[in-house]
Motif scaffolding. Sequence first.
Motif, mmCIF file in Angstrom:
data_model
loop_
_atom_site.group_PDB
_atom_site.id
_atom_site.type_symbol
_atom_site.label_atom_id
_atom_site.label_comp_id
_atom_site.label_asym_id
_atom_site.label_seq_id
_atom_site.Cartn_x
_atom_site.Cartn_y
_atom_site.Cartn_z
ATOM 1 N N ALA A 169 45.472 37.751 44.457
ATOM 2 C CA ALA A 169 45.628 39.161 44.809
ATOM 3 C C ALA A 169 44.302 39.892 44.607
ATOM 4 N N PRO A 170 43.972 40.828 45.489
ATOM 5 C CA PRO A 170 42.728 41.578 45.322
ATOM 6 C C PRO A 170 42.807 42.499 44.104
ATOM 7 N N PRO A 171 41.660 42.945 43.603
ATOM 8 C CA PRO A 171 41.677 43.855 42.452
ATOM 9 C C PRO A 171 42.437 45.137 42.775
ATOM 10 N N THR A 172 42.997 45.743 41.747
ATOM 11 C CA THR A 172 43.820 46.927 41.976
ATOM 12 C C THR A 172 43.018 48.215 42.005
ATOM 13 N N ASN A 173 41.718 48.172 41.683
ATOM 14 C CA ASN A 173 40.975 49.428 41.643
ATOM 15 C C ASN A 173 40.352 49.795 42.991
ATOM 16 N N THR A 175 34.955 47.842 33.334
ATOM 17 C CA THR A 175 35.951 48.237 34.333
ATOM 18 C C THR A 175 37.335 47.735 33.959
ATOM 19 N N LEU A 176 37.414 46.494 33.493
ATOM 20 C CA LEU A 176 38.712 45.939 33.087
ATOM 21 C C LEU A 176 39.274 46.684 31.879
ATOM 22 N N ALA A 177 38.395 47.065 30.939
ATOM 23 C CA ALA A 177 38.862 47.824 29.769
ATOM 24 C C ALA A 177 39.363 49.200 30.197
ATOM 25 N N ARG A 178 38.677 49.833 31.134
ATOM 26 C CA ARG A 178 39.107 51.133 31.627
ATOM 27 C C ARG A 178 40.454 51.022 32.350
ATOM 28 N N GLN A 179 40.623 49.950 33.119
ATOM 29 C CA GLN A 179 41.912 49.733 33.799
ATOM 30 C C GLN A 179 43.031 49.541 32.790
ATOM 31 N N ALA A 180 42.766 48.813 31.718
ATOM 32 C CA ALA A 180 43.796 48.561 30.709
ATOM 33 C C ALA A 180 44.195 49.871 30.018
ATOM 34 N N ARG A 181 43.216 50.758 29.769
ATOM 35 C CA ARG A 181 43.532 52.054 29.145
ATOM 36 C C ARG A 181 44.352 52.925 30.071
ATOM 37 N N ARG A 182 44.120 52.812 31.393
ATOM 38 C CA ARG A 182 44.805 53.679 32.354
ATOM 39 C C ARG A 182 46.069 53.052 32.912
ATOM 40 N N GLY A 183 46.452 51.907 32.446
ATOM 41 C CA GLY A 183 47.689 51.297 32.917
ATOM 42 C C GLY A 183 47.496 50.405 34.123
ATOM 43 N N GLY A 184 46.314 49.862 34.321
ATOM 44 C CA GLY A 184 46.117 48.884 35.381
ATOM 45 C C GLY A 184 45.518 49.402 36.657
ATOM 46 N N HIS A 185 45.320 50.701 36.776
ATOM 47 C CA HIS A 185 44.732 51.194 38.046
ATOM 48 C C HIS A 185 43.519 52.003 37.772
#
Length: 101
Positions: free
Chosen positions: A25-29, A91-101
């Motif tokens: 699956a492509p990245p979610t951001n 970027t991955l840490a920021r996604q984890a803080r924001r709930g994956g997006h």
Amino acid sequence: MSDHSLAHRAQHVTRTETVHLPPSAPPTNHGRTLAAWVTTWTVVAGSVVAALGVAFAMVWLFWVGMAVTVGGMVLGKVLQVLGHGQGGAATLARQARRGGH
């Protein structure tokens, strides 16, 4: 004799297309990373400055705009290497803080 008209071929398809899906699956951001935004906006700003230099026949302004454009591309690559790009640690840490997006 068989009918080889375009209408006949459109109605009687003989070949099928093979669909190749990506392996994961492509990245979610969707490319919304700090490196991408900084690169985009500095290149846009530098291009506008360079265009104004051309429009007003100011060679020095054109080269300043080109320098800003190249600097923006270098800055974007530096941010990507530091982990602020697609799949980077920041970027991955920021996604984890924001709930994956």
